[in-house]
Design a protein around this motif. Structure first.
Motif, short mmCIF file in Angstrom:
data_model
loop_
_atom_site.label_atom_id
_atom_site.label_comp_id
_atom_site.label_asym_id
_atom_site.label_seq_id
_atom_site.Cartn_x
_atom_site.Cartn_y
_atom_site.Cartn_z
N THR A 173 0.99 -1.37 -0.08
CA THR A 173 0.30 0.22 -0.10
C THR A 173 0.90 0.99 0.47
OG1 THR A 173 -1.08 0.40 2.13
CG2 THR A 173 -1.48 -1.23 1.25
N VAL A 174 0.28 2.35 -0.07
CA VAL A 174 0.88 3.98 -0.03
C VAL A 174 0.91 4.04 1.19
CG1 VAL A 174 0.75 6.11 -0.48
CG2 VAL A 174 -0.13 4.01 -2.28
N THR A 175 0.08 4.41 2.57
CA THR A 175 0.00 4.88 3.83
C THR A 175 -0.11 3.81 4.71
OG1 THR A 175 -2.36 5.38 3.84
CG2 THR A 175 -0.93 6.79 2.34
N HIS A 176 -0.18 2.97 4.68
CA HIS A 176 -0.02 1.41 5.82
C HIS A 176 -1.13 1.64 6.49
CE1 HIS A 176 0.91 -1.50 8.68
NE2 HIS A 176 2.40 -2.12 7.47
N LEU A 177 -2.50 2.06 5.49
CA LEU A 177 -3.74 1.95 6.57
C LEU A 177 -4.74 0.31 6.35
CD1 LEU A 177 -6.45 3.22 3.57
CD2 LEU A 177 -4.29 1.08 3.41
N ASP A 178 -4.99 0.75 7.57
CA ASP A 178 -5.81 -0.83 7.96
C ASP A 178 -6.65 -1.01 7.26
OD1 ASP A 178 -6.34 -2.59 9.63
OD2 ASP A 178 -6.10 -1.47 11.89
N LEU A 179 -6.96 -2.42 7.00
CA LEU A 179 -8.36 -2.76 5.65
C LEU A 179 -9.64 -3.30 7.01
CD1 LEU A 179 -10.24 -3.17 3.22
CD2 LEU A 179 -8.75 -5.80 3.45
N SER B 184 -10.91 2.75 -0.72
CA SER B 184 -9.70 3.70 -0.50
C SER B 184 -8.28 2.56 -0.59
CB SER B 184 -9.80 4.64 0.55
OG SER B 184 -10.07 3.06 2.02
N TYR B 185 -8.56 1.48 -0.38
CA TYR B 185 -7.52 0.28 -0.19
C TYR B 185 -6.99 -0.26 -1.25
CZ TYR B 185 -5.26 -3.38 2.76
OH TYR B 185 -4.05 -3.99 3.34
N GLU B 186 -7.93 -0.13 -2.24
CA GLU B 186 -7.76 -0.95 -3.73
C GLU B 186 -7.80 0.62 -4.61
OE1 GLU B 186 -11.92 -2.37 -5.45
OE2 GLU B 186 -11.66 -3.77 -4.35
N GLY B 187 -7.26 1.86 -4.30
CA GLY B 187 -6.85 2.85 -4.56
C GLY B 187 -5.36 2.42 -4.06
N GLU B 188 -4.52 2.01 -2.92
CA GLU B 188 -3.87 2.40 -2.56
C GLU B 188 -2.95 1.27 -2.86
OE1 GLU B 188 -2.28 3.37 1.35
OE2 GLU B 188 -3.57 4.98 1.57
N ILE B 189 -3.54 0.50 -3.06
CA ILE B 189 -2.83 -0.75 -4.16
C ILE B 189 -2.38 -0.66 -5.42
CG2 ILE B 189 -2.60 -2.65 -4.89
CD1 ILE B 189 -4.34 -3.73 -2.58
N GLN B 190 -3.06 0.12 -6.15
CA GLN B 190 -3.37 0.88 -7.77
C GLN B 190 -1.95 1.30 -7.47
OE1 GLN B 190 -7.91 1.34 -8.14
NE2 GLN B 190 -7.27 -0.23 -9.74
N ALA B 191 -2.06 2.60 -6.70
CA ALA B 191 -0.73 3.54 -6.55
C ALA B 191 0.24 3.62 -6.36
CB ALA B 191 -1.45 4.93 -5.57
N CYS B 192 0.57 2.13 -5.26
CA CYS B 192 1.79 1.36 -5.34
C CYS B 192 2.06 0.85 -5.98
CB CYS B 192 1.65 0.80 -4.23
SG CYS B 192 3.10 0.39 -3.27
N ASP B 193 1.24 0.36 -6.79
CA ASP B 193 1.63 -0.79 -8.35
C ASP B 193 2.20 0.20 -9.16
OD1 ASP B 193 1.00 -3.64 -8.99
OD2 ASP B 193 0.64 -2.15 -10.87
#
Length: 311
Positions: A94-100, A109-118
C-alpha cells in the motif's frame, strides 16, 4: 495431540501424513524503504546493511514496499531499486499502511492504495504482483474480505501470506527509544533478545505446521525494513544456519500448496498458520507467546534492567 487426520475447513481434504524434510525459510521485509531518521545508521546505511547481510548469506528476499515511507521520493525509490538490482523481489504494501479492519477504511480506498503503489513499483527490477496485507488484516467485514479477494484475483495479484510472524518491530521500537534516551547505550541485550525472539517464533511455528499439516512447510518469515534488522540480520541468518534451517526464495516457498489456502479469520491479523488453527478451533500450546506482540521479550528486558518499567 494434533487435530484429526483430515480437514475440509478450506474446502479441501488435508491428509496429515508426516514427511521428513529439511526445514526451509524465506525472508520478506515489510514497510520499506524507510527514509525516517534513526540513531546509528542513516536510511542509505540501513538499506545497505540489509542488502549486505542477504548477499553474504546468499539469500534472495522480498521487499514489500509501503510507498509513503520513502519510495514516493527519488532518494527512497533509489533504495527500493537497489533491492531489485541486487536480485531481490519487490511486492506491494500500500501507500500509507492503512488498516483494512478500520471502520473508516473503505474497500475502494484500500484498492486505490494498492493501485497507486503498483504504478510505481512495477517499474522496478524484481517486481512481482504480490500483495502483503497491512497488519496482516484482511477486512473487518465479509464484504471487505471477499471484495479484496475478488480485486486481487481480477488484477492478477497473489496474497503474499506470512506463515512465520515475528514482532521484530516491537524490539526495534524499544531499542530506538533506548537510544534516544542514551545514545551510547550497549545494544548487546537487544541483539540477544532479537535472536532469542526469532528462534522462539521459528520453533513454535515449525511445531504448529507439523501439528496442522503433519510436515515441515517452507516458512515465509515477516521482518521489517528497520534498524534492528540492519544491525543484526547477519547474526540472525547465521543463527538459522546453526539451527539447521536452509534458505529458499519467497517464490519457491509460495509454490507450496498451503499458500493457496484461504482460511476464515475470526481474529484480525497474524500468520496463515494461526489463521488455519483458528479456523479449525485448535489452540496450540504456547499460543499466548505467538499473539503477544513481543510483550514477553520486552518484559524480559525490563526485568534485566535494560529498559525502564512502564509508568
Amino acid at each position: 495431540m494434533r487435530p484429526s487426520c483430515s480437514f475440509r475447513v478450506f474446502g479441501l481434504a488435508l491428509a496429515l501424513t508426516p514427511a521428513a524434510m529439511a526445514q526451509t525459510v524465506a525472508f520478506t521485509f515489510d514497510d520499506g524503504p524507510k527514509l525516517e531518521a534513526t540513531p546509528r545508521l542513516n536510511p542509505a546505511q540501513r538499506n545497505a546493511a540489509l542488502l549486505a547481510a542477504l548477499k553474504q548469506h546468499q539469500v534472495q528476499a522480498t521487499l514489500f514496499v509501503t510507498l509513503g515511507n520513502g519510495a514516493d521520493r527519488p532518494e527512497g525509490l533509489a533504495l527500493a531499486r537497489a533491492w531489485g538490482e541486487a536480485g531481490h523481489l519487490i511486492g506491494n504494501h500500500t501507500v500509507t499502511h492503512l488498516d483494512l479492519d478500520a471502520a473508516a477504511t473503505t474497500l475502494a480506498s484500500y484498492e486505490g492504495e494498492i493501485q497507486a503503489c503498483d504504478q510505481v513499483i512495477r517499474t522496478l527490477p524484481g517486481y512481482r504482483p504480490w500483495f502483503r496485507f497491512t497488519f496482516l488484516r484482511e477486512g473487518n467485514t465479509p464484504e471487505k474480505r471477499d471484495g479484496l479477494r475478488t480485486f486481487l484475483q481480477a488484477t492478477g495479484y497473489r496474497n503474499a501470506y506470512v506463515s512465520l510472524d515475528t514482532s521484530d518491530w516491537r524490539l526495534d521500537e524499544a531499542m530506538r527509544k533506548q537510544l534516544a534516551r542514551h545514545p551510547d547505550a550497549d545494544l548487546a541485550p537487544f541483539r540477544t533478545a532479537y535472536l532469542a525472539h526469532l528462534r522462539q517464533r521459528s520453533e513454535a511455528y515449525r511445531d504448529l505446521s507439523r501439528k496442522l499439516f503433519g510436515r515441515d512447510i517452507p516458512q515465509v518469515m515477516l521482518l521489517h525494513h528497520n534498524l534492528i534488522n540492519a544491525l543484526f540480520l547477519g547474526d540472525a541468518l547465521q543463527q538459522f544456519k546453526a539451527m539447521g534451517w536452509t534458505f529458499v526464495s519467497p517464490e519457491t516457498a509460495f509454490q507450496d500448496f498451503i499458500y493457496t489456502l484461504t482460511p476464515q479469520r475470526p481474529a484480525p491479523g497474524q500468520s496463515l498458520l494461526l489463521s488455519a488453527a483458528r479456523s479449525l478451533g485448535y489452540r496450540p500450546e504456547g499460543w499466548e507467546r505467538l499473539v503477544d506482540d513481543g510483550e514477553a521479550d520486552i518484559q524480559a528486558l525490563v526485568k534485566q534492567g535494560v529498559l525502564p518499567a512502564a509508568p
